[in-house]
Write an enzyme that holds these catalytic residues in place. Structure first.
Site, short mmCIF file in Angstrom:
data_model
loop_
_atom_site.label_atom_id
_atom_site.label_comp_id
_atom_site.label_asym_id
_atom_site.label_seq_id
_atom_site.Cartn_x
_atom_site.Cartn_y
_atom_site.Cartn_z
CG ASP A 1 -6.38 0.47 -0.63
OD1 ASP A 1 -5.38 1.52 -0.79
OD2 ASP A 1 -6.50 -0.37 -0.11
CG ASP B 1 -2.91 3.82 -1.32
OD1 ASP B 1 -3.34 3.77 -2.52
OD2 ASP B 1 -2.99 3.25 -0.32
CG ASP C 1 -3.00 -0.52 -2.40
OD1 ASP C 1 -3.00 0.30 -2.02
OD2 ASP C 1 -3.67 -1.47 -1.83
CB SER D 1 -1.08 0.04 1.28
OG SER D 1 -1.98 1.09 1.16
#
Length: 450
Positions: A248, A244, A246, A102
């Site tokens: 999400d 960010d 990833d 992340s």
């Protein structure tokens, strides 16, 4: 045992340091394959990753374990976490796997799982997988040689996700005439996010779209919104979007370069959804970290706020249980359950852009409906994760601050689910006092938990 392996968002740690090692990843693949190898159909797993250098080796290790367990593996390459959730559902796979840490730096990586419906695994399923991984004497029930799985790559995964996100935007609207700055954090969305926005007609200014394996989240993305804010002011954009690693999570910047957090965006979206009759029970789900002003806003507008533990998986669990259509975190995880089963930064951006298009007003005006209470969050690195009640000095310090806040603020202490940190949050009406209280509490926590 599972608490030594899984945190609030899967497995995470420093690469080549337990538990983020190749041998653990191999055993994870085996264990997950065995856990989800049910029935006589062809078992499929979708694996995606972000742009970290270590993603290649973990992808190989997980694939080997899953194939050895009899699962057919479909590899997508770098794609946002929500894209893997979507593809797991749309391809009728038994399991989805994301290799990402992340917002963490490239030295870290992580592994998280989605079930066949695209939801993050509940604690019970993670416990079952962890038990197999951590049992050194576990006897793996391998299939025979004809039952071994195969691995393939899917070339159009990004295109499928772009079509999916565009279909979540009203067909009669376009983004033509809008100037948008998007910062992809040199992460998983570096291709798909700008393309989706451009295909809807926006003029896109790109930041963080040149990953090299080691620059993910480096001075860019949702943890550095000042970068996108500066670009918004420079090019006179209508909005800035900071994702960010990833993708999400989303942090938004208005046309003035002012950063808006997840609470402000949730208030904006909740109001719009209530007006459209798309928010059942006028219910919004958020976490203990959300600002008290959001709770008061929902109450004043005929709605209600339900709080959960910190972590978007817990928000989603509460949304499923209560039938809620909107939930999220102050940190920028936003879940629109009508369209998605997990936080999705690009999808959230499109919902905000929809409101801007429908209202034909600048974002600064739209987002001005929520004025957050001053809030100070300090991350304290700790060596011990003792229950706070075992350290009387911490309890006494918290009680003193709460007394001085007089019911017009909050104190929250919690351990990070993914890092060796204790998060100290104080919220109240007066910024100077809030900062002082938080700093004083952080000193006590650091002293007591070293």
């Amino acid at each position: 045992m599972a608490d030594r392996l899984f945190g609030t968002d899967g497995l995470r740690g420093t690469v080549n340091t337990y538990p983020m090692t190749v041998d653990v990843a191999l055993r994870l693949g085996l264990a997950a394959g065995i856990r989800f190898r049910r029935g006589q159909h062809q078992h499929k797993v979708v694996i995606g990753k972000d742009t970290r250098l270590s993603g290649y080796m973990f992808e190989s290790a997980l694939t080997a374990g899953l194939c050895a367990a009899g699962m057919h593996v479909i590899m997508t390459g770098p794609l946002p976490t929500p894209a893997i959730s979507f593809l797991t559902r749309s391809m009728r796979a038994d399991l989805g796997v994301v290799i990402s840490a992340s917002h963490n730096p490239f030295q870290d990586n992580g592994i998280k799982f989605f079930d066949a419906d695209g939801y993050k695994l509940p604690d019970m399923a993670e416990d079952e997988i962890a038990a197999m991984v951590l049992d050194a004497g576990f006897s793996w029930p391998y299939p025979d040689s004809r039952g071994v799985g195969r691995a393939t790559k899917i070339e159009d995964a990004g295109g499928r996700y772009i079509v999916y996100t565009k279909n979540c935007f009203p067909a009669h609207l376009t983004l033509s005439g809008l100037r948008i700055v998007v910062d992809c954090a040199n992460g998983a969305s570096y291709k798909v996010a700008p393309l989706a926005l451009e295909e809807l007609g926006a003029e896109v200014f790109r930041i963080g779209t040149g990953p090299d394996g080691t620059n993910i989240n480096e001075h860019c993305g949702s943890l550095h919104p000042d970068v996108v804010a500066a670009k918004v002011r420079e090019v006179r954009a209508d909005i800035g979007l900071a994702l960010d690693g990833d993708a999400d999570r989303l942090i938004v910047v208005d046309e003035r370069g002012v950063v808006l957090d997840g609470d402000q965006i949730m208030a904006l979206c909740a109001q719009a959804m209530m007006a459209r009759g798309e928010l059942p029970g006028n219910l919004l789900v958020a976490t203990a970290m959300s600002n008290m002003a959001l709770e008061l806003f929902m109450r004043d507008h005929g709605g209600q706020l339900l709080r959960t533990k910190v972590g978007d998986r817990y928000v989603m669990e509460a949304m499923r249980r209560e039938g809620a259509m909107l939930g999220g975190e102050q940190s920028g995880h936003l879940i629109f359950h009508r369209y998605s089963t997990t936080g999705d930064g690009l999808l959230a951006a499109l919902q905000i852009l929809r409101i801007m298009r429908e209202k034909e007003r600048p974002l600064s005006e739209l987002a001005g409906l929520l004025t957050p209470f001053p809030q100070k969050l300090i991350n304290v690195r700790v060596e011990k994760r003792l229950p706070f009640e075992e350290r009387p000095a911490i309890g006494e310090a918290v009680a003193q601050v709460e007394k001085e806040l007089g019911g017009r603020g909050r104190v929250l202490l919690r351990y990070s689910g993914t890092e060796a940190l204790c998060r100290v949050m104080v919220e109240g009406e007066h910024e100077d006092r809030v900062r002082t209280y938080a700093e004083d509490l952080a000193q006590v926590v650091e002293r007591e938990l070293r």
